[in-house]
Design a protein around this motif. Sequence first.
Motif, short mmCIF file in Angstrom:
data_model
loop_
_atom_site.label_atom_id
_atom_site.label_comp_id
_atom_site.label_asym_id
_atom_site.label_seq_id
_atom_site.Cartn_x
_atom_site.Cartn_y
_atom_site.Cartn_z
N ARG A 77 -0.51 11.96 -2.59
CA ARG A 77 -1.15 10.78 -1.99
C ARG A 77 -2.67 10.90 -2.03
NH1 ARG A 77 0.55 6.61 0.95
NH2 ARG A 77 2.66 7.46 0.98
N ASP A 84 -7.15 5.48 -6.97
CA ASP A 84 -7.03 4.06 -6.63
C ASP A 84 -8.38 3.45 -6.31
OD1 ASP A 84 -5.01 1.88 -6.00
OD2 ASP A 84 -6.13 1.94 -4.12
N SER A 91 -4.38 4.04 -11.23
CA SER A 91 -3.55 4.39 -10.08
C SER A 91 -2.24 3.62 -10.10
CB SER A 91 -4.30 4.12 -8.77
OG SER A 91 -4.56 2.75 -8.61
N TRP A 95 1.39 5.24 -9.35
CA TRP A 95 2.35 4.76 -8.35
C TRP A 95 3.71 4.48 -8.99
CZ3 TRP A 95 1.36 5.95 -3.68
CH2 TRP A 95 0.09 5.81 -3.11
N CYS A 118 6.08 3.15 -3.01
CA CYS A 118 5.28 3.24 -4.24
C CYS A 118 5.13 1.88 -4.91
CB CYS A 118 5.91 4.24 -5.20
SG CYS A 118 5.76 5.96 -4.68
N CYS A 121 2.57 -0.11 -2.93
CA CYS A 121 1.20 0.32 -3.24
C CYS A 121 0.80 -0.12 -4.65
CB CYS A 121 1.08 1.84 -3.12
SG CYS A 121 1.23 2.48 -1.44
N GLY A 122 1.75 -0.04 -5.58
CA GLY A 122 1.48 -0.48 -6.94
C GLY A 122 1.16 -1.96 -7.00
#
Length: 331
Positions: A77, A84, A91, A95, A118, A121-122
């Motif tokens: 992370r 990111d 990034s 992810w 993930c 976040c992606g």
Amino acid sequence: KMARLVHHVRHEDPAQAFRMLAELKASFDTGGPHRQIFTLPAVAVAVLGLARRLFSPGRRQTSAESVSVAELFDVLRSAVLRVDSLRPQESLRLWLLWAVTADSLYAADVMGDTCQQCFDCGLQCLERLREPQAQLIGLQLFSGTLREVKHLDDERYKHIADSIVRYAGGLNSKRLQCEGFTLCAVLFYGSRCTDAGRVIACLQEALRCADRAVQVDPLAVGLFVDILERVTCVFDLGLAQVTSPFVSSLLALCVEHLRYVGSRAPAESLNALRAAVRDMEAKRAVALRAAGIAGSDAVAAQHVDTRYAGLRLDCAMDLPGMRPPGVAAVG
């Protein structure tokens, strides 16, 4: 060059290899952004590779210094979040790779909701991309990865797929939106999910966007050919909502737009249409033969998709290079 050091970190004990990578990352954290954009992704990829060795089903860690999931996640992370902040496109790849790794370790029962997290976040990375080509590549990566995961439940899969469709609809040009909706159609058919209504909805949105795009740039005719290729893939799957008349009408629309631009038609669009028509023509010939022998050999005929016999391909036969000299058009 510093990133190459990561590839030299090897140990027969994956826990020891992880410790070395963690130390290497701590050193990389002191470097500047111009270095971290290369070094930290390399560390993240290496750690994800070790995750399979550390936590694969049936494997027990024998090292006195075993690695916990929490430790591995902390290193990952930290690395991915730093990347990111520097380059969202990079990034995003990390992810998605993390999501695939978590999915592959589902049977080990160590990743929990990591795959879902993930993807969330992606999606945030995807929404921060501003360069059109990066947006399209990100959408391709995201949709392709989502189709590959096997252990997301149906509700979560559809939630993520819906988010991607909304993202495609918010892209800043009709051309990009068309390409986005065409890509999104794949999310709703196949072994992972089959929702004919959503497939048709994506393709119809793609057609509307393509129609608007060619009004701005007539040479964007390749958008219609891309949609035709996606439609033929869906047609192959046997979805009842995608009929022979629908495919034939879309082919006629492609031909109409290509004829309108004449000699200015992009070569790649013509080549793609030729390939699609030849494929349909071959399948149509097989279907017509099957229809002819159905009475005498029903067993052989039942393995052929006879819907192809209803395709109308003659509209495309006058396009350059479509028909060999001396060969007449066939309905």
